[in-house]
Design a protein around this motif. Structure first.
Motif: not given
Length: 741
Positions: A465-471, A486-491, A497-505, A514-517
């Protein structure tokens, strides 16, 4: 033919033979020349040089001494100069031909006849390093450092010195002698600060990240600042290195110094981000952080009122993508935080696309997959991260990689920051069908994106996610037709970026507002693991001066998750649970974090002697084992634990979490739900304290939760990584089908 023309003829013939590495025949020519012209001293110089090239060095010395035996002092001085010129020319020629051992031998003889030639000494050291024949102790014995410090009357070759500095930093850092040599170079290179920066900055980045020696990297850049203390780029890295080395005061001061320099709005934003990082990571500068985050928001808002232009330096755009990182640590307001983050990410992507317009056009031409959705070819899944190693993300993502169906998915790993000595990193590399290992010295997002594009990746999974500027930069270029975070931080908020992986909770029902993904909710959980390695614990109650019948609360989080409001709630729990203690652990500056908690404890009427501040453990396995000392773990808010929560639940320890609205405030909630535990889930501050007091005073309830957690290992979605992998793979397939429609 005159003597002069005869000598020239011999020289030409000998040069041709030397080019052919036929040193013996060339030597024969000079032997003939000496017989014909015994008074021409240059024949002796060349013949001796050829003896050196044939490793007949004693013979070379004899030839030279014989030629000088009949000379007067002034003549010998002149002949010595001439011999030196022959040796230098021959050494340069051998170096150009990469015959480094021969070049070194020639220069060693040159040192014997011209011991004060500093340039030759530099060349000798350079060749020895290239030949891997020099150790740090050998370098010390060459006396080159003291010569550089004391000499002042020579015309030293600055490019040569910079080249050698680069070699020494590469070969010997973080040995102290590399810093000594760098310091000795300063007076010679002060007129070429750009050349010095070109050497020192990449070296410091490699040392800080690949070698994980940020303190050494900071010391190196601090040396650079002696000759150029207004370099905004150097100050940015220096601030980060100080912080990574736990020298927070210096990191904060350097960030403030950088922010005080005249600079663009984008550079001001980066300076502000560095200041926030320096204030938040140690965990004790809360009030200063509140002021800094407000100023940071104002800078970001001001930026959004401008229009991206093509002349913005790429590095400034790249850094902007991570500039909203600290927003959710201060306030659980996803609509406000994500609105700002989404706008900043969109602004950055627009600016980036203007600079890389031709590359973007090619990528957009492949906006849909190249093969039919019903093809039998395995989908090419690319995993992009700097965390596929001994890192929280690395410990969690490995289960997905392990359980992947290789008949349906071909795995490509894009590893940013090559960690050769990290066992988990090597495991990841070995698991991939194709691994691309990327260093961090001079990263180029456009080149890396091109690699992903050329690999024809179908779905690119971002773990950072946005924890590393290069990625983030790579994602904004969109080298793959489908991109997922997925996983590393919020979207990320990046439009590419097309999708953000989440779950029901982990996200509330209205989060898509309020998500663009596109939020892709897996049916049960967005993360699952098969378990964790646990070693021998290092903590004992008697070592902490805590009785066996006392109740131990624990919080183990990084400094920037320490919100003052939550710390007050935690102290109220301690106050209302008799004979209880609070263990505080996590990466932070000990003095500042202790002062932070002690002040809050006193304000809530809690004696400081009920607090225990724990150092970091050497390994993750020991940390997990130590969790068992706790009766209850108190989660942080508005930024929950994630890996720490999973580890707590795996060890069977009850946990209390305050649930919010943003992703970061619902991690522990989804994990508790997916492990079948309702106890400890608080929806208000009051409930958080109530659960703390209840679990602190009800030993039977704690035991009941413990046994539920132990039994959950065989039944719960949270501990079923194989099932989770099938659900992720089904998501990939559905994304693929949707992309074709």
């Amino acid at each position: 033919m005159t003597n002069k023309s005869l000598s020239a003829n011999w020289q030409q013939q000998a040069d041709r033979l030397i080019q052919q590495n036929n040193y013996s025949q060339a030597a024969s020519l000079y032997e003939q020349a000496i017989e014909t012209e015994p008074d021409v001293k240059s024949h002796y110089w060349h013949l001796g040089m050829l003896m050196v090239l044939q490793e007949q060095e004693a013979e070379a010395q004899t030839i030279w001494l014989m030629a000088m035996a009949d000379g007067e002092l002034e003549q010998i001085d002149q002949w010595t100069v001439e011999l030196g010129q022959v040796l230098v020319a021959a050494a340069i020629h051998q170096t150009e031909r990469e015959n480094l051992a021969a070049a070194w031998a020639l220069r060693r003889h040159l040192q014997e006849i011209s011991p004060d030639d500093l340039n030759n000494r530099l060349n000798l050291v350079s060749l020895a390093i290239a030949l891997e024949n020099l150790t740090p102790n050998d370098l010390q014995e060459t006396d080159i450092i003291s010569l550089l410090k004391t000499s002042s009357d020579q015309l030293l070759e600055v490019p040569l010195l910079l080249h050698l500095l680069n070699q020494i930093l590469t070969a010997f850092a973080p040995h102290p002698i590399a810093l000594e040599f760098a310091e000795a170079c300063l007076k010679w290179v002060s007129g070429d600060v750009m050349g010095l920066m070109t050497v020192m900055l990449p070296a410091s980045i490699r040392i800080a990240h690949a070698l994980r020696q940020p303190k050494f990297a900071a010391e190196l850049l601090a040396l650079y600042c002696r000759v150029d203390d207004q370099n905004i780029e150097i100050l940015g890295h220096l601030s980060g290195f100080y912080q990574d080395a736990d020298l927070y005061d210096l990191g904060i001061q350097t960030a403030q110094r950088r922010g005080g320099l005249p600079s663009s709005l984008l550079e001001q934003i980066f300076s502000s981000h560095l200041l926030l990082r320096g204030l938040m990571t140690p965990g004790g500068y809360w009030q200063e952080g509140l002021i800094a985050i407000q100023q940071h928001r104002q800078l970001l808002t001001a930026l959004l009122e401008t229009v991206p232009t093509i002349d913005i330096p790429p590095i400034e755009i790249t850094r902007l993508l991570t500039s909203s990182f600290f927003l959710p640590y201060f306030k659980d307001d996803p609509k406000l935080n994500r609105s700002l983050q989404n706008q900043v990410a969109a602004w950055s992507q627009t600016a980036l696309h203007q600079r890389a317009s031709k590359q973007i056009v090619r990528y957009q031409s492949r906006s849909t997959p190249l093969i039919p959705s019903n093809s039998v070819r395995p989908l090419k899944i690319g995993y992009l991260s700097h965390c596929m190693a001994r890192h929280s993300v690395g410990w969690l993502a490995r289960w997905l990689i392990k359980h992947h169906d290789r008949s349906r998915f071909q795995l490509h790993g894009y590893f940013i920051n090559d960690r050769k000595h990290d066992s988990l990193y090597q495991w990841y590399v070995n698991q991939m069908d194709h691994a691309c290992r990327i260093g961090v010295e001079v990263p180029d997002s456009e080149d890396l994106a091109e690699r992903i594009y050329q690999d024809d990746i179908d779905i690119l999974i971002d773990l950072d996610s946005i924890t590393l500027d290069l990625s983030s930069d790579i994602l904004a270029l969109k080298p793959a037709p489908i991109q997922v975070t997925w996983l590393g931080w919020d979207a990320t908020g990046i439009p590419g970026v097309d999708y953000f992986i989440a779950d029901p909770y982990v996200l509330p029902d209205n989060a898509q507002d309020y998500y663009t993904e596109t939020i892709w909710r897996l049916p049960q959980t967005y993360i699952a693991v098969d378990g964790f390695e646990v070693e021998v614990p290092s903590l004992r109650r008697d070592h902490l001066d805590i009785s066996n019948d006392a109740v131990i609360f624990l919080s183990a989080q990084k400094g920037y998750k320490r919100h003052a409001d939550t710390a007050h709630l935690q102290m109220r729990i301690i106050k209302n649970v008799p004979n209880s203690y609070f263990l505080i652990k996590g990466s932070a500056e000990q003095d500042s974090i202790q002062q932070f908690f002690i002040e809050i404890a006193l304000s809530e009427g809690v004696a400081p002697d009920r607090l225990r501040f724990l150092p970091e453990t050497l390994t993750e396995g020991v940390h997990r084992a130590d969790l068992a000392i706790a009766d209850v773990v108190l989660d942080t808010y508005p930024y929950n634990g994630a890996t720490t929560t999973l580890e707590t639940l795996w060890m069977g320890v009850p946990l209390i979490t305050r649930v919010g609205e943003q992703f970061a405030a619902r991690n522990s909630y989804t994990m508790l739900k997916n492990v079948g535990i309702e106890e400890g889930i608080a929806w208000t501050d009051e409930e958080y304290v109530e659960w703390g007091v209840r679990l602190g005073t009800d030993a039977a309830l704690r035991q009941q939760i413990h046994w539920k957690l132990r039994r959950s290992r065989q039944t719960s979605p949270l501990w079923n990584a194989a099932q989770f992998t099938r659900e992720m793979e089904e998501a990939y397939q559905q994304m693929w089908i949707h992309c074709k429609q």
